[in-house]
Enzyme design. Sequence first.
Site, PDB file in Angstrom:
ATOM      1  N   TYR A 137      12.027  25.846 140.220  1.00  0.00           N
ATOM      2  CA  TYR A 137      12.250  26.602 138.965  1.00  0.00           C
ATOM      3  C   TYR A 137      12.917  25.591 138.052  1.00  0.00           C
ATOM      4  O   TYR A 137      14.005  25.818 137.553  1.00  0.00           O
ATOM      5  CB  TYR A 137      13.181  27.773 139.339  1.00  0.00           C
ATOM      6  N   HIS A 142      11.678  26.874 130.525  1.00  0.00           N
ATOM      7  CA  HIS A 142      11.196  28.108 131.147  1.00  0.00           C
ATOM      8  C   HIS A 142      12.357  28.988 131.598  1.00  0.00           C
ATOM      9  O   HIS A 142      12.382  30.191 131.321  1.00  0.00           O
ATOM     10  CB  HIS A 142      10.290  27.774 132.335  1.00  0.00           C
ATOM     11  N   ARG A 151      17.792  38.617 130.766  1.00  0.00           N
ATOM     12  CA  ARG A 151      19.228  38.734 130.998  1.00  0.00           C
ATOM     13  C   ARG A 151      19.952  38.651 129.660  1.00  0.00           C
ATOM     14  O   ARG A 151      19.751  39.499 128.803  1.00  0.00           O
ATOM     15  CB  ARG A 151      19.670  37.663 132.004  1.00  0.00           C
ATOM     16  N   GLU A 208       1.094  31.085 135.960  1.00  0.00           N
ATOM     17  CA  GLU A 208       2.208  30.167 135.757  1.00  0.00           C
ATOM     18  C   GLU A 208       1.660  28.754 135.849  1.00  0.00           C
ATOM     19  O   GLU A 208       1.074  28.375 136.870  1.00  0.00           O
ATOM     20  CB  GLU A 208       3.333  30.387 136.771  1.00  0.00           C
ATOM     21  N   GLN A 249       7.270  42.253 139.842  1.00  0.00           N
ATOM     22  CA  GLN A 249       8.411  41.331 139.972  1.00  0.00           C
ATOM     23  C   GLN A 249       9.703  41.972 139.475  1.00  0.00           C
ATOM     24  O   GLN A 249      10.742  41.893 140.131  1.00  0.00           O
ATOM     25  CB  GLN A 249       8.100  40.052 139.186  1.00  0.00           C
ATOM     26  N   TYR A 253      12.614  42.219 142.464  1.00  0.00           N
ATOM     27  CA  TYR A 253      13.180  40.893 142.742  1.00  0.00           C
ATOM     28  C   TYR A 253      14.683  40.811 142.927  1.00  0.00           C
ATOM     29  O   TYR A 253      15.179  39.792 143.431  1.00  0.00           O
ATOM     30  CB  TYR A 253      12.711  39.877 141.687  1.00  0.00           C
ATOM     31  N   LYS A 262       4.316  37.680 143.718  1.00  0.00           N
ATOM     32  CA  LYS A 262       3.839  36.305 143.751  1.00  0.00           C
ATOM     33  C   LYS A 262       2.886  36.041 144.906  1.00  0.00           C
ATOM     34  O   LYS A 262       1.989  35.199 144.788  1.00  0.00           O
ATOM     35  CB  LYS A 262       5.037  35.347 143.928  1.00  0.00           C
TER      36      LYS A 262
END
Lengths: 427, 427
Positions: A137, A142, A151, A208, A249, A253, A262
Site C-alpha cells: 500500500y 493513493h 477517514r 487497481e 470492502q 474490512y 479482493k
Amino acid sequence: MPNIANDPTRKSWINVPENSDFPIQNIPFGVFITKEDVITIGTRIGNSAIDMGALQQLGYFEGIDLTDDMFMQDTLNDFISDGKKTWRLVRNRLVEIFDSENSKLRDNKKHKDVVIFDVKDIEMLLPVQIGDYTDFYSSKEHATNVGKMFRDPENALLPNWLHIPVGYHGRSSTIVPSGVSVRRPNGQTLPADAKEPVFGPSKLVDFELETAFITTDANLMGEPIPVDQAEEYIFGMVLFNDWSARDIQKWEYVPLGPFLAKNFASSISPWIVTMDALEAFRVTGPEQSPTPLPYLQQSGENAFDINLQVAIKPENSEETVVSNSNFKYMYWSMSQQLAHHTINGCRINSGDMMGSGTISGSTPDSFGSMLELTWGGKNPIILSDGSERKFINDNDTVIIRGYCQNDEIRIGFGECASKLLPAIEIK
Amino acid sequence: MPNIANDPTRKSWINVPENSDFPIQNIPFGVFITKEDVITIGTRIGNSAIDMGALQQLGYFEGIDLTDDMFMQDTLNDFISDGKKTWRLVRNRLVEIFDSENSKLRDNKKHKDVVIFDVKDIEMLLPVQIGDYTDFYSSKEHATNVGKMFRDPENALLPNWLHIPVGYHGRSSTIVPSGVSVRRPNGQTLPADAKEPVFGPSKLVDFELETAFITTDANLMGEPIPVDQAEEYIFGMVLFNDWSARDIQKWEYVPLGPFLAKNFASSISPWIVTMDALEAFRVTGPEQSPTPLPYLQQSGENAFDINLQVAIKPENSEETVVSNSNFKYMYWSMSQQLAHHTINGCRINSGDMMGSGTISGSTPDSFGSMLELTWGGKNPIILSDGSERKFINDNDTVIIRGYCQNDEIRIGFGECASKLLPAIEIK
C-alpha cells in the site's frame, strides 16, 4: 557476470515492430501452450514467442548448468530458484542466439519451425506457481486519497504510514493471467443509512493499477533480508490489476482488512520482465521524511521509471485511456518492501508475488483506481463512446499497459487485460 | 459408503494405551520420515506410526482405486484431491487391517517390520503443502474481549461481526509442524506516549488457541460452495497456534489488518483428524441472532465438542495448564466459514488451511490467548514453578492439546507444541 543483454545497439534477426515492448534487450520470461498443446517456458522478441524448452532440447543452452528439463515445465519456479547468476547467463545466451550477427538458429529452418511461434498462435499461462501473495500500500498519493475519502481529510495518512511499508496478505488461488475473464462478485454490503446488510452483486467493482514483483527463495525462516541485498532476490516484475469490490470492502474490512472484496480475482501480465532488463530505467525515489528506521534505509536509485496506463474498453466500443501513472511515484521501494516483509523472519519462497499497491500520481488524471478517478463516484468519467463510468460495468475490459522508454530503447510489459463478466445468480 | 471405521466396540491388535488420542476409531493422516530417512504418508494407532506407503507397496490397499505412488509422497494433497469417497474407503480399509480379528498383517512379522514404527522413532512433517491460508475470527467471546480492550467496552463487537464470519488472509510459508521452534520476531512498535516508533524484539509475544481445517479442491473460480455442501470439502482438522506479537500488531494493523505481527510463525499438530472421525461429537452451535443472510443459514448439529487445553512449559520446569476451552463455543461453523469464503467465487484448492480464530469460552480460565488471560498484561498468571507470565517468555514451550470424549471413545489430536527462541540480533 556482465549484463551483455542490455547493449542498446544490438539488433535481432527477428523482426521487432516499432514501439514494440519486446526488443532483444527485454527477454522476459513466461509460460505458454503452443498450437500443438505443448506447455513450455519461453521468451518473446517482437511478436515472436520463443520455445525455450525446444531450444534446450536442441542444445542451445549447452555450457550453462541447468537441469535437463529446466524449460520443459509448466512454471518458472525451478528456474527462479536457481538464482540471479543463472537468470543472467540464460538471458545473455538468448540475446546471443537471436543477435542479427548470429546465423546458427537464423539459418536453420528446421530448428526455427519448432522454436519460434507467432504470439497470436500461443496461449499464455500463469508464469509461476504463486506460493504466497502479499499486497503493499506504498503509494502516498493513493493512501492519502483513500484516507481523505473514508477517514479524516485533515489527517488522511494514518500515523504508521510514513514509518512502515504497510502490506497485507492476499489470496494466490485467484490470480489469473491476462486474457482470463473475471466475475463480478456477490456479497454482503451495507447500503447507506441501512442498519442491516443486504446480499447481491457488488455495485462498485473497481480496478487497481499496480505492478507486482516475483521473488526467489530468499531466506530461511527466522532470517531477515537486509534492504541492500533485497533486489538480488527479485526475479522480475509484471503488471497487476487487483480487482476490488468497494462496497463489499467497506462493510467487511474493519478490523482485519480486505478479504472477499479482493480475493475474487487479480490479473497479471504474463511476461515477467527481469530486473536486469529494467536496469537502465533506475531513478531516485521520492524523498522519505521522516527518515525510516535503519533496517529500511537505503541510498542510490531504487525506483524505476515505468510508464503505466489504464484503459477501459466497453463490450462493443473502442477503449478510452482513463489514467496515466508511473511506478516511480511509489514512496516505498521494492527493496524496502522485501526488507520490511522479512524483518520478523518471515520466509520468502520462489514464486511468491508482492503487489505494489495502487499506484497513483499527484494529478487527478494519474490516479490508479476508479474510486480515486471519480472520487467515490461523484465525478463520473465519460468514455469515448459517450457512456459514463463511476465504476466498472459488466462486460467492460480493463487494460493495463506499462513500458520504460529512453532515447535508445523501450522495454515494456505488454498488456494485462481482463473482462468483467456479470455476477452469477445465487438461488 | 458406510462409515464402518467409527464402530466404538472395535479393538485393534496394536496396543492402545488408556486415554490415548489415537484409538483404532481415529485413523488420522500425516506425513513422516522413518528412521531409514524415507518420507511417507501414514496413520497412527496408539503409539505406533503406520507407513501407508509400505502398506500400499505390499498390496494392502488392493481394490481401492489409487495412483501407484499415492502414499509414497511428501504431502497429502493428491490423496485429499481424490475426495471424500476415497478418504472413507482408505480409512475403512485401515481399520480392517488393524482390527484385532484380522491376522493378515498381525501375523506377518516381515511386513510388520517395514510398516509399523514407534512414534518416538519417526519425525513428523507438515502434512500438506498449504496453498492459501485464511484465518477467521469466529469466537464471539474472543472478538468481544479484544473489542473491550482495544476499542469501545460499550460496543465491543463491531457492526459487521454478527453478520459476517470475519476472516483475513495469512501467510502459508511460515506454518510449521509441532516440534519446530519459532523465533521471537523483531519489528516496529510504538511505545506508550511515544510519537515515533522504535525497533527491536517484540515484548508481547502471544499464542492463539485455534483449530484449523484443511480443504480439498472444492470449486471452480467464480463458483460459490453452498453452506449445506461445504463439509463435503473439508478433509479434516488440526490444532493451530497462531503465534502473535501484540505490540507489532497494535502499531501496524490499521487499516489493512495484521501482517508481520502474525506471519513470523504458526504451528500445527501434525496428524489431520478426519471429519468422519469427529462425527460422533457433533453438537448444536450457539444460537445465531440476528439470523444470518440466507447463504449462511444452516440447521442441525454443525459444531463439534472438542476439548482444548493450553499449557506453558518454561525451559527447566514442569508445564502449567493456563486455559481450558472448547471448539463448540465457536459462533460461526466451519461450513459457514467456507460458504462465506466462496460466496464471491473465490477458488479453494486441495491443501488450503483455514484457522478458526482464537477460541475463547465465556469464563476467564477458558480464554484462548495471554492477551485475554492476563487482560493485556494487567493480571499476570502464576505458573507452577512460581514464575509470572504476562505474555510468553523466551524458551517457553506452548503446548496445545485437543480431544473429544464420550462414554465409549476418545478421539484426539495429540499435541501442537513449539518453543519460542530468543530474537536474533539485528546489526
